[in-house]
Scaffold this motif. Structure first.
Motif, PDB file in Angstrom:
ATOM      1  N   LEU A  30       0.861  -1.313  -0.247  1.00  0.00           N
ATOM      2  CA  LEU A  30       0.105  -0.108   0.056  1.00  0.00           C
ATOM      3  C   LEU A  30       0.663   1.127   0.091  1.00  0.00           C
ATOM      4  CD1 LEU A  30      -2.687  -1.147   2.721  1.00  0.00           C
ATOM      5  CD2 LEU A  30      -2.739  -1.120   0.439  1.00  0.00           C
ATOM      6  N   MET A  31       2.238   1.071   0.270  1.00  0.00           N
ATOM      7  CA  MET A  31       2.961   2.267   0.174  1.00  0.00           C
ATOM      8  C   MET A  31       3.194   3.090  -1.173  1.00  0.00           C
ATOM      9  SD  MET A  31       5.894   1.097   2.957  1.00  0.00           S
ATOM     10  CE  MET A  31       5.337   0.695   4.666  1.00  0.00           C
ATOM     11  N   ARG A  36       5.143   3.831  -4.095  1.00  0.00           N
ATOM     12  CA  ARG A  36       6.481   3.474  -4.485  1.00  0.00           C
ATOM     13  C   ARG A  36       7.604   4.534  -4.814  1.00  0.00           C
ATOM     14  NH1 ARG A  36       4.205  -1.674  -8.320  1.00  0.00           N
ATOM     15  NH2 ARG A  36       2.282  -2.192  -7.002  1.00  0.00           N
ATOM     16  N   ASP A  37       6.928   5.701  -5.013  1.00  0.00           N
ATOM     17  CA  ASP A  37       8.194   6.714  -5.224  1.00  0.00           C
ATOM     18  C   ASP A  37       8.505   7.326  -3.839  1.00  0.00           C
ATOM     19  OD1 ASP A  37       5.646   8.007  -4.517  1.00  0.00           O
ATOM     20  OD2 ASP A  37       5.856   9.500  -6.101  1.00  0.00           O
ATOM     21  N   ARG A  38       8.125   6.886  -2.605  1.00  0.00           N
ATOM     22  CA  ARG A  38       8.447   7.407  -1.133  1.00  0.00           C
ATOM     23  C   ARG A  38       8.984   6.386  -0.328  1.00  0.00           C
ATOM     24  NH1 ARG A  38       3.773  10.223   0.229  1.00  0.00           N
ATOM     25  NH2 ARG A  38       2.927  10.206  -1.632  1.00  0.00           N
ATOM     26  N   VAL A  39       9.427   5.329  -0.969  1.00  0.00           N
ATOM     27  CA  VAL A  39       9.787   3.937  -0.070  1.00  0.00           C
ATOM     28  C   VAL A  39      11.389   4.060  -0.246  1.00  0.00           C
ATOM     29  CG1 VAL A  39       9.956   1.564   0.313  1.00  0.00           C
ATOM     30  CG2 VAL A  39       7.818   2.902  -0.525  1.00  0.00           C
ATOM     31  N   VAL A  40      11.988   3.637   0.760  1.00  0.00           N
ATOM     32  CA  VAL A  40      13.735   3.761   0.725  1.00  0.00           C
ATOM     33  C   VAL A  40      14.013   2.404   1.806  1.00  0.00           C
ATOM     34  CG1 VAL A  40      14.058   6.178   0.295  1.00  0.00           C
ATOM     35  CG2 VAL A  40      13.741   5.444   2.885  1.00  0.00           C
ATOM     36  N   ALA A  69      14.707  -5.195  -1.662  1.00  0.00           N
ATOM     37  CA  ALA A  69      14.180  -5.239  -2.991  1.00  0.00           C
ATOM     38  C   ALA A  69      13.609  -6.380  -3.581  1.00  0.00           C
ATOM     39  CB  ALA A  69      15.341  -4.790  -3.818  1.00  0.00           C
ATOM     40  N   ILE A  70      14.071  -7.651  -2.945  1.00  0.00           N
ATOM     41  CA  ILE A  70      13.612  -8.958  -3.260  1.00  0.00           C
ATOM     42  C   ILE A  70      12.073  -8.999  -2.863  1.00  0.00           C
ATOM     43  CG2 ILE A  70      13.972 -11.445  -3.090  1.00  0.00           C
ATOM     44  CD1 ILE A  70      16.882 -10.906  -2.302  1.00  0.00           C
ATOM     45  N   LYS A  71      11.928  -8.685  -1.582  1.00  0.00           N
ATOM     46  CA  LYS A  71      10.537  -8.968  -1.019  1.00  0.00           C
ATOM     47  C   LYS A  71       9.715  -7.977  -1.710  1.00  0.00           C
ATOM     48  CE  LYS A  71      10.981 -12.819   1.275  1.00  0.00           C
ATOM     49  NZ  LYS A  71      10.878 -12.707   2.651  1.00  0.00           N
ATOM     50  N   LEU A  72      10.243  -6.823  -1.772  1.00  0.00           N
ATOM     51  CA  LEU A  72       9.413  -5.613  -2.192  1.00  0.00           C
ATOM     52  C   LEU A  72       8.806  -5.908  -3.763  1.00  0.00           C
ATOM     53  CD1 LEU A  72      11.099  -2.300  -1.068  1.00  0.00           C
ATOM     54  CD2 LEU A  72       8.854  -3.062  -0.464  1.00  0.00           C
ATOM     55  N   SER A  73       9.870  -6.379  -4.426  1.00  0.00           N
ATOM     56  CA  SER A  73       9.396  -6.833  -5.766  1.00  0.00           C
ATOM     57  C   SER A  73       8.115  -7.875  -5.986  1.00  0.00           C
ATOM     58  CB  SER A  73      10.708  -7.569  -6.598  1.00  0.00           C
ATOM     59  OG  SER A  73      11.185  -8.699  -6.120  1.00  0.00           O
ATOM     60  N   GLU A  74       8.390  -8.789  -5.065  1.00  0.00           N
ATOM     61  CA  GLU A  74       7.187  -9.702  -4.858  1.00  0.00           C
ATOM     62  C   GLU A  74       5.814  -8.950  -4.431  1.00  0.00           C
ATOM     63  OE1 GLU A  74       8.558 -12.643  -2.115  1.00  0.00           O
ATOM     64  OE2 GLU A  74      10.273 -13.313  -3.483  1.00  0.00           O
ATOM     65  N   ALA A  75       5.861  -8.166  -3.475  1.00  0.00           N
ATOM     66  CA  ALA A  75       4.875  -7.291  -2.968  1.00  0.00           C
ATOM     67  C   ALA A  75       4.034  -6.431  -3.984  1.00  0.00           C
ATOM     68  CB  ALA A  75       5.180  -6.543  -1.673  1.00  0.00           C
ATOM     69  N   TRP A  76       5.029  -5.667  -4.979  1.00  0.00           N
ATOM     70  CA  TRP A  76       4.650  -4.731  -5.794  1.00  0.00           C
ATOM     71  C   TRP A  76       4.412  -5.458  -7.005  1.00  0.00           C
ATOM     72  CZ3 TRP A  76       9.219  -0.695  -4.864  1.00  0.00           C
ATOM     73  CH2 TRP A  76       8.815  -0.079  -3.629  1.00  0.00           C
ATOM     74  N   ARG A  77       4.639  -6.747  -7.383  1.00  0.00           N
ATOM     75  CA  ARG A  77       4.633  -7.681  -8.655  1.00  0.00           C
ATOM     76  C   ARG A  77       5.406  -6.658  -9.560  1.00  0.00           C
ATOM     77  NH1 ARG A  77      -1.790  -9.792  -8.174  1.00  0.00           N
ATOM     78  NH2 ARG A  77      -1.474 -10.782  -6.415  1.00  0.00           N
ATOM     79  N   VAL A  78       6.572  -6.574  -9.310  1.00  0.00           N
ATOM     80  CA  VAL A  78       7.774  -5.893 -10.410  1.00  0.00           C
ATOM     81  C   VAL A  78       8.812  -7.085 -10.399  1.00  0.00           C
ATOM     82  CG1 VAL A  78       6.438  -3.736 -10.172  1.00  0.00           C
ATOM     83  CG2 VAL A  78       8.537  -4.311  -8.816  1.00  0.00           C
TER      84      VAL A  78
END
Length: 263
Positions: free
Chosen positions: A182-183, A185-189, A213-222
């Motif tokens: 839900l975050m 994506r242009d304001r996550v570090v 980035a590995i887990k974020l890619s899964e959450a964001w589906r990128v």
């Protein structure tokens, strides 16, 4: 890049510092008290890769509240502040009124000084944190570290312009992954929150922050590459906010990567 790290509190802090100089592009070293900031600044040099900020952690508010005036003074020459915030969990709620006084004083001072970048603790207190930020327009930029509150409060924070720092340990939990989706994506570090944060029993190191980035890619589906690129781009923008004419002692400090922001 690591935008929330208690590097001074690793058991072998000097060695971690040396290794981080070699293995990271940037570390925001947040401190837990004004005296800790003063001591850390003497022992670990601020460099083009290390930004060290004064803070007063809500978990030690009852022990360190006498250092508030020192913190307000330190803020005069540092454009970042952290770790600060509120903790409404059962373990620390008995000192919540004192925490609130400290946090209000810090955020108000940020507004008086023309704005600062804040690394904020908000465990079980996100609503109160946002209320105080909203009551002080011009305070600067809020980076909510390891956000754990409700999706509705996350949405409110995002709509208010808050950033979020996310680490590998946060993404180990189902709630953390749900919130990351839900975050904005242009304001996550990325952050490590080392040495407090652990993955599989091991301290997360500053140079491991970007593995989120590995887990974020899964959450964001990128793809992992796309997630990594987003974190890098966001990080450079946040560095630009932190590093514009930052003073460390008498030296004006600018990160070399900040020149590439927007290019």
């Amino acid at each position: 890049m690591d935008f929330h790290c208690h590097l001074d509190l690793y058991p072998d802090a000097k060695q971690v510092y040396i290794e981080a100089l070699q293995r990271t592009e940037f570390v925001w070293l947040v401190t837990t008290s004004p005296r800790a900031y003063a001591a850390t600044s003497r022992v670990l040099a601020a460099t083009q890769k290390f930004f060290i900020s004064p803070g007063l952690h809500p978990e030690v508010a009852d022990k360190k509240h006498g250092e508030l005036d020192m913190l307000l003074s330190q803020m005069e020459t540092c454009t970042g502040v952290g770790e600060i915030g509120l903790d409404g969990s059962a373990r620390y709620s008995q000192h919540f009124e004192l925490q609130t006084h400290i946090f209000k004083s810090v955020v108000g001072n940020c507004a008086r000084l023309g704005g600062r970048v804040l690394s904020i603790h908000s465990r079980a207190a996100a609503e109160e944190v946002l209320n105080i930020l909203d009551a002080n327009p011009g305070f600067g930029t809020a980076v909510l570290h390891w956000f754990t509150d409700s999706p509705s409060l996350l949405q409110r924070a995002a709509e208010s312009g808050c950033w979020f720092s996310v680490g590998p340990a946060m993404m180990e939990s189902g709630n953390g992954r749900k919130l990351a989706v839900l975050m904005p994506r242009d304001r996550v570090v990325s952050e490590s929150d080392g040495p407090f944060a652990k993955v599989r029993g091991a301290h997360v190191m500053p140079w491991e922050a970007n593995t989120v980035a590995i887990k974020l890619s899964e959450a964001w589906r990128v793809s992992k590459d796309d997630a990594s690129i987003a974190l890098k781009s966001n990080g450079l923008r946040l560095i630009e906010l932190l590093m514009a004419n930052v003073c460390h002692g008498s030296a004006i400090w600018r990160h070399p990567l900040s020149a590439s922001v927007g290019s």
